[in-house]
Design an enzyme around this catalytic site. Structure first.
Site, mmCIF file in Angstrom:
data_model
loop_
_atom_site.group_PDB
_atom_site.id
_atom_site.type_symbol
_atom_site.label_atom_id
_atom_site.label_comp_id
_atom_site.label_asym_id
_atom_site.label_seq_id
_atom_site.Cartn_x
_atom_site.Cartn_y
_atom_site.Cartn_z
ATOM 1 N N GLY A 251 32.239 -66.422 110.870
ATOM 2 C CA GLY A 251 33.628 -66.668 111.295
ATOM 3 C C GLY A 251 34.589 -65.764 110.542
ATOM 4 O O GLY A 251 35.564 -65.252 111.108
ATOM 5 N N ASP A 252 34.319 -65.540 109.266
ATOM 6 C CA ASP A 252 35.176 -64.666 108.459
ATOM 7 C C ASP A 252 35.049 -63.210 108.948
ATOM 8 O O ASP A 252 36.042 -62.484 109.006
ATOM 9 C CB ASP A 252 34.784 -64.740 106.973
ATOM 10 C CG ASP A 252 34.736 -66.172 106.473
ATOM 11 O OD1 ASP A 252 35.488 -67.006 107.007
ATOM 12 O OD2 ASP A 252 33.924 -66.466 105.567
HETATM 13 O O1 TA6 Z 1 32.968 -69.234 105.886
HETATM 14 C C1 TA6 Z 1 31.987 -69.453 104.891
HETATM 15 C C2 TA6 Z 1 32.670 -69.621 103.593
HETATM 16 O O2 TA6 Z 1 33.504 -68.544 103.544
HETATM 17 C C3 TA6 Z 1 31.790 -69.636 102.370
HETATM 18 O O3 TA6 Z 1 31.584 -68.347 102.015
HETATM 19 C C4 TA6 Z 1 32.539 -70.511 101.351
HETATM 20 O O4 TA6 Z 1 33.145 -69.794 100.369
HETATM 21 C C5 TA6 Z 1 33.406 -71.358 102.223
HETATM 22 O O5 TA6 Z 1 33.444 -70.784 103.521
HETATM 23 C C6 TA6 Z 1 34.741 -71.729 101.786
HETATM 24 O O6 TA6 Z 1 35.428 -72.452 102.790
HETATM 25 P P1 TA6 Z 1 36.744 -73.235 102.504
HETATM 26 O O7 TA6 Z 1 37.224 -73.680 103.846
HETATM 27 O O8 TA6 Z 1 36.409 -74.377 101.593
HETATM 28 O O9 TA6 Z 1 37.718 -72.301 101.872
#
Ligand code: TA6
Length: 309
Positions: A251-252
């Site tokens: 997603g990122d």
């Molecule tokens: O999208 C995955 C992720 O980026 C992980 O790498 C982890 O760091 C997490 O999501 C953090 O998500 P949040 O919504 O808690 O900031």
């Protein structure tokens, strides 16, 4: 330049092991530890594609030092507000069947003067940026309205704003009318005030959100791709079929592709293509929030963007 904002930065640790058995000792085969949290992942995927980017947010303690050193080593410009608290660790446990279990720490508590330092830092950075992307959860102490406040600061500096968060932080942040959001189906339903029965209802809901002043909305359909609404026109985006190794961070990577396309002024179909190719490429690597640029280039030709009215 693109600026990414990660208010709850993390060390993303990925443990690869044969099987995770609750209540037993499990030995880990391979460990990856990366600067992470959603916005930092976005920054890395942008940098890997050769586009200028700077990562900001809150970072503190020895984990914060690790995050900043890691970004420097990866050649990613950064300028964080140093906080008193300790930045968190987010753990992704991957077994040999590719099943992933994520354990996300809540993160530090942010003090009032640290939030003020963030407001001060953001304005000059946003003035130099085409796109400012805010991503991830809010750490403790930060009011749910903080994204809306920061979005206002970035917009007043002329930046195009992306917001990728969830729950109340998204609902409140969206009141500032960012350019791009990435809600899930339940969040669209919450906005509309009724449940969503089928894809057509989802489409109508996304178009209603366009009418409220958010021009670009994308809802992920997982490995199948996404549905997007852009200025009152809907698109179905078909992702290439791949054997995923680790989908954490896809997603990122999607947000990263969308930000690159938007910063370069590409038509929305091309932005969606780049977003989807980046998200799919992320799933091909063992690390979270990481792509091989050649994978993105190859996958670009395999993404199908269909205008559906
Ligand atoms: O999208 C995955 C992720 O980026 C992980 O790498 C982890 O760091 C997490 O999501 C953090 O998500 P949040 O919504 O808690 O900031």
């Amino acid at each position: 330049m693109i600026v990414t904002v990660t208010l709850n930065a993390a060390i993303d640790k990925t443990y690869h092991l044969p099987a995770l058995a609750a209540g037993q000792v499990s030995r880990v085969d391979r460990v990856y530890a990366e600067p992470g949290g959603k916005g930092i992942n976005v920054a890395r995927v942008i940098a890997l594609q050769g586009v200028p980017v700077l990562a900001t947010g809150f970072a503190g303690g020895s984990n914060g030092d690790f995050i900043e050193r890691g970004l420097t080593r990866q050649g990613i410009a950064h300028d964080f507000v140093k906080i008193e608290g300790e930045s968190r660790i987010c753990l992704n446990i991957m077994d040999q069947d590719g099943i992933s279990t994520e354990l996300l720490e809540p993160g530090p508590t942010i003090a009032g003067q640290e939030m003020e330092a963030m407001r001060q830092k953001l304005a000059p950075l946003a003035a130099r940026a085409k796109v400012v992307a805010f991503s991830g959860s809010l750490p403790a102490g930060v009011p749910k309205s903080f994204y809306a406040e920061l979005i206002g600061i970035a917009q007043r500096q002329g930046a195009v704003v992306f917001l990728d968060t969830s729950g109340e932080a998204l609902m409140r942040g969206a009141e500032a009318k960012p350019y791009f959001i990435k809600p899930n189906e339940d969040e669209v339903a919450q906005w509309l005030g009724h449940s969503i029965e089928d894809e057509n209802a989802l489409k109508q809901g996304m178009l209603r959100l366009n009418e409220t002043g958010i021009p670009c909305i994308s809802v992920s359909m997982g490995a199948q791709g996404s549905l997007a609404a852009f200025h009152g026109v809907c698109y179905r985006v078909h992702a290439p079929k791949v054997d995923a190794v680790n989908a954490v961070g896809s997603g990122d990577a999607y947000v990263a592709g969308m930000a690159i396309g938007t910063a370069q002024g590409l038509p929305v179909e091309e932005c969606l293509r780049l977003a989807t190719a980046s998200g799919t490429a992320n799933a091909l690597t063992a690390r979270a929030g990481y792509v091989e640029p050649e994978d993105v280039k190859r996958l670009l030709g395999e993404v199908v963007v269909e205008r559906i009215g």
